[in-house]
Design an enzyme around this catalytic site. Structure first.
Site, PDB file in Angstrom:
ATOM      1  N   CYS A 274      12.977  -5.529   0.431  1.00 11.15           N
ATOM      2  CA  CYS A 274      14.104  -4.772  -0.122  1.00 11.15           C
ATOM      3  C   CYS A 274      13.688  -3.345  -0.442  1.00 11.15           C
ATOM      4  O   CYS A 274      14.303  -2.396   0.003  1.00 11.15           O
ATOM      5  CB  CYS A 274      14.650  -5.478  -1.353  1.00 11.15           C
ATOM      6  SG  CYS A 274      13.384  -5.910  -2.540  1.00 11.15           S
TER       7      CYS A 274
ATOM      8  N   GLU B 125      20.477  -7.864  -7.252  1.00 13.38           N
ATOM      9  CA  GLU B 125      19.436  -7.074  -6.567  1.00 13.38           C
ATOM     10  C   GLU B 125      19.842  -7.037  -5.097  1.00 13.38           C
ATOM     11  O   GLU B 125      19.671  -8.019  -4.378  1.00 13.38           O
ATOM     12  CB  GLU B 125      18.067  -7.738  -6.727  1.00 13.38           C
ATOM     13  CG  GLU B 125      17.573  -7.823  -8.150  1.00 13.38           C
ATOM     14  CD  GLU B 125      17.079  -6.492  -8.710  1.00 13.38           C
ATOM     15  OE1 GLU B 125      17.144  -5.475  -7.992  1.00 13.38           O
ATOM     16  OE2 GLU B 125      16.652  -6.477  -9.866  1.00 13.38           O
TER      17      GLU B 125
HETATM   18  P1  NAD Z   1      22.408 -12.460   2.400  1.00 10.95           P
HETATM   19  O1  NAD Z   1      23.271 -11.718   1.447  1.00 10.95           O
HETATM   20  O2  NAD Z   1      22.885 -12.689   3.763  1.00 10.95           O
HETATM   21  O3  NAD Z   1      22.055 -13.914   1.812  1.00 10.95           O
HETATM   22  C1  NAD Z   1      21.460 -14.075   0.533  1.00 10.95           C
HETATM   23  C2  NAD Z   1      21.875 -15.428  -0.044  1.00 10.95           C
HETATM   24  O4  NAD Z   1      23.267 -15.432  -0.334  1.00 10.95           O
HETATM   25  C3  NAD Z   1      21.621 -16.620   0.878  1.00 10.95           C
HETATM   26  O5  NAD Z   1      21.077 -17.669   0.106  1.00 10.95           O
HETATM   27  C4  NAD Z   1      23.012 -16.972   1.361  1.00 10.95           C
HETATM   28  O6  NAD Z   1      23.162 -18.326   1.707  1.00 10.95           O
HETATM   29  C5  NAD Z   1      23.838 -16.653   0.151  1.00 10.95           C
HETATM   30  N1  NAD Z   1      25.259 -16.403   0.404  1.00 10.95           N
HETATM   31  C6  NAD Z   1      25.859 -16.082   1.553  1.00 10.95           C
HETATM   32  N2  NAD Z   1      27.188 -15.884   1.365  1.00 10.95           N
HETATM   33  C7  NAD Z   1      27.408 -16.084   0.049  1.00 10.95           C
HETATM   34  C8  NAD Z   1      28.576 -15.994  -0.781  1.00 10.95           C
HETATM   35  N3  NAD Z   1      29.768 -15.668  -0.294  1.00 10.95           N
HETATM   36  N4  NAD Z   1      28.424 -16.221  -2.094  1.00 10.95           N
HETATM   37  C9  NAD Z   1      27.224 -16.524  -2.618  1.00 10.95           C
HETATM   38  N5  NAD Z   1      26.093 -16.623  -1.887  1.00 10.95           N
HETATM   39  C10 NAD Z   1      26.197 -16.397  -0.559  1.00 10.95           C
HETATM   40  O7  NAD Z   1      21.012 -11.670   2.386  1.00 10.95           O
HETATM   41  P2  NAD Z   1      19.704 -11.951   3.283  1.00 10.95           P
HETATM   42  O8  NAD Z   1      20.011 -11.552   4.689  1.00 10.95           O
HETATM   43  O9  NAD Z   1      19.178 -13.290   3.012  1.00 10.95           O
HETATM   44  O10 NAD Z   1      18.672 -10.905   2.661  1.00 10.95           O
HETATM   45  C11 NAD Z   1      18.483  -9.608   3.148  1.00 10.95           C
HETATM   46  C12 NAD Z   1      19.110  -8.581   2.233  1.00 10.95           C
HETATM   47  O11 NAD Z   1      18.659  -8.802   0.888  1.00 10.95           O
HETATM   48  C13 NAD Z   1      18.715  -7.170   2.550  1.00 10.95           C
HETATM   49  O12 NAD Z   1      19.836  -6.325   2.448  1.00 10.95           O
HETATM   50  C14 NAD Z   1      17.716  -6.804   1.459  1.00 10.95           C
HETATM   51  O13 NAD Z   1      17.612  -5.426   1.183  1.00 10.95           O
HETATM   52  C15 NAD Z   1      18.237  -7.577   0.310  1.00 10.95           C
HETATM   53  N6  NAD Z   1      17.185  -7.841  -0.679  1.00 10.95           N
HETATM   54  C16 NAD Z   1      17.233  -7.185  -1.879  1.00 10.95           C
HETATM   55  C17 NAD Z   1      16.223  -7.376  -2.810  1.00 10.95           C
HETATM   56  C18 NAD Z   1      16.244  -6.664  -4.132  1.00 10.95           C
HETATM   57  O14 NAD Z   1      15.440  -7.000  -5.004  1.00 10.95           O
HETATM   58  N7  NAD Z   1      17.123  -5.708  -4.340  1.00 10.95           N
HETATM   59  C19 NAD Z   1      15.163  -8.239  -2.512  1.00 10.95           C
HETATM   60  C20 NAD Z   1      15.147  -8.883  -1.270  1.00 10.95           C
HETATM   61  C21 NAD Z   1      16.176  -8.684  -0.360  1.00 10.95           C
END
Ligand code: NAD
Length: 471
Positions: A279, A245
């Site tokens: 999101c 997602e």
């Molecule tokens: P992010 O991708 O920076 O981080 C999300 C998670 O991934 C964190 O727990 C982080 O520690 C982890 N992470 C970081 N690098 C990683 C790697 N290489 N491998 C695995 N995990 C890793 O996202 P964010 O800034 O926390 O969230 C905001 C984004 O999330 C926005 O783009 C938003 O649109 C999206 N989002 C999508 C949904 C949906 O349902 N589609 C819901 C909420 C947020």
């Protein structure tokens, strides 16, 4: 099983760690506590425990696992207020409005709904010669990696179907909202068997280690598209199953037959829920020339009545941005819009020296369809309102980006709205609302917003592996 109630202090004490990462309230900059920062060695231990616990959990019936999820929902409800307080303090969202109390309530509701779905054996062929049936078996150990915007609710979205299907789960919360997720799982664990649900509280590299771990069979990931790409690459090694997602930049298209005053509230909350850090929020609004000024005026009027401030103050319904990096993204996009000649109807002038990450509710009109504030995900309280004259152009612009999570069409004529909706490239298109999710209705993105769906029976199937028995 205990449904005991904790105080806020008891809950906080149960999850903070000495010498951990300092966690500051994004509304006041006050120190709330220190979050544990664990490493890959700890991840190995938790995955080993999850693997050891999975066979017994997977061998239970759906009815038994559903009963445990129901009790977990009871435990959330018994601790709803301290959970909401911690969520408000760490994430920034106010207690009231569609915010912290709402999020905690949704956690219980999602657990109950996920426990209630029927997933029967399906007879595929039974023609006298061939008898083939389909069942969904547990995948094994699920790694649940989440973001910081709806940290508790999204964790439940990931773990409820995973547990229901007989998997065990290791959760990796965002480093920005670790305490909230630890507290949630602490409460859930009062109702679940040992080893079934655990949390690894680490930084981004621990997320990366989860995504490559040989003991993890499936990743539920919610976060940015950039991180989603890395997780896809990491999955190649173990052929790890994925539900992704990812980011969105949802368009809303207003048709020319609406009453602007009647849709202003829906438009506002579609865009500004969780202060825009959602999101599937409305992130770019296309409005026909004929009613453009009236829609803008109705939005300004409604938005002006929605108070923003410290989350624990009961009147507020909008809060700060969760972190300074997100504040800068929003600030830079609005500054670029101003420099390009767009017209700021309200907001756009944050007090950069004040405590907290407050960015005011901002509406930007007469903005170019190609402006950065339109084509990049702002993930904050700044909505660009784009004027159109030809509906075909608006549909083309809605579809021009490489993401497709949600979208909306606003019209007095439902059939007309449905025709437009069918032409929009998005996983969900709402009519006369934006962003409402329902545990019974599958939700997921297209294009670079990810793949796989969550919720409903379809969501359960994504947390199982199909097995055919033929004969
Ligand atoms: P992010 O991708 O920076 O981080 C999300 C998670 O991934 C964190 O727990 C982080 O520690 C982890 N992470 C970081 N690098 C990683 C790697 N290489 N491998 C695995 N995990 C890793 O996202 P964010 O800034 O926390 O969230 C905001 C984004 O999330 C926005 O783009 C938003 O649109 C999206 N989002 C999508 C949904 C949906 O349902 N589609 C819901 C909420 C947020």
């Amino acid at each position: 099983m205990s449904t005991s109630t904790s105080t806020y202090q008891e809950l906080l004490s149960a999850v903070v760690a000495e010498n951990g990462r300092p966690v500051h309230d994004p509304a006041t900059d006050e120190l709330i506590g220190t979050a544990p920062v664990q490493d890959v060695a700890r991840l190995d231990e938790l995955v080993a425990a999850a693997r050891a616990a999975q066979p017994a959990w997977g061998a239970k019936s759906h009815a038994e696992r559903s009963e445990a999820l129901m009790k977990a929902a009871d435990a959330i409800e018994a601790n709803a207020e301290p959970l909401a307080t911690l969520l408000s303090r760490e994430q920034g969202k106010p207690l009231n409005g569609p915010n912290a109390r709402f999020e905690v309530g949704a956690c219980a509701a999602w657990l109950r709904a996920t426990a209630s779905f029927e997933l029967e054996e399906q007879t595929l062929v039974d023609d006298g010669e061939t008898h083939a049936v389909l069942n969904y078996r547990p995948v094994g150990v699920v790694g649940a990696i989440g973001p910081w915007n709806w940290p508790m609710m999204i964790t439940v979205w990931q773990i409820a179907p995973a547990l229901r299907m007989g998997n065990t789960v290791v959760v990796k919360p965002s480093e920005y909202t670790t305490l909230s997720v630890l507290a949630l799982c602490h409460v859930l664990n009062s109702a679940l068997p040992e080893g079934v649900l655990s949390v690894i509280a680490g930084e981004r590299e621990v997320g990366a280690a989860v995504s490559t771990h040989e003991g993890i069979d499936k990743i539920m990931f919610t976060g940015s598209t950039a991180t989603g790409s890395k997780i896809i690459e990491a999955s190649a090694n173990n052929i790890t199953r994925l539900t992704l997602e990812l980011g969105g930049n949802d368009a809303g298209i207003v048709l020319d037959d609406v009453d602007p005053a009647a849709i202003a509230e829906g438009l506002f909350w579609g865009a500004f829920i969780n202060t825009g850090q959602t999101c599937a929020a409305l992130k770019r609004l296309y409005v026909p020339d004929a009613i453009y000024d009236d829609v803008c005026a109705a939005l300004v009027e409604f938005a002006g009545k929605m108070p923003m401030g410290v989350g624990l103050e009961e009147d507020n319904v909008l809060g700060p941005l969760q972190n300074a990096a997100q504040f800068k993204i929003v600030d830079d996009l609005v500054e670029a819009a101003k420099a390009s000649g767009a017209r700021v109807l309200m907001g756009g002038e944050p007090d950069r020296d004040a405590p907290g990450n407050f960015y005011p509710t901002t509406l930007v009109a007469d903005i170019s369809p190609d402006a950065e504030l339109v084509v990049k995900e702002q993930f904050g309280p700044a909505l660009p309102i784009i004027r159109y004259t030809d509906l075909e152009d608006a549909i083309a612009q809605a579809n021009a980006l490489d993401v497709g999570l949600g979208a909306s069409v606003w019209s007095a004529d439902r059939d007309r709205a449905k025709e437009v909706a069918a032409r929009i490239q998005a996983g969900t298109v709402w009519i006369n609302s934006h962003g409402g999710v329902d545990p019974r209705i599958p939700f997921g993105g297209v294009k670079r917003s990810g793949y796989g769906v969550e919720f409903g029976v379809e969501g359960l199937k994504h947390l199982g592996v199909p097995q055919v028995i033929n004969g």
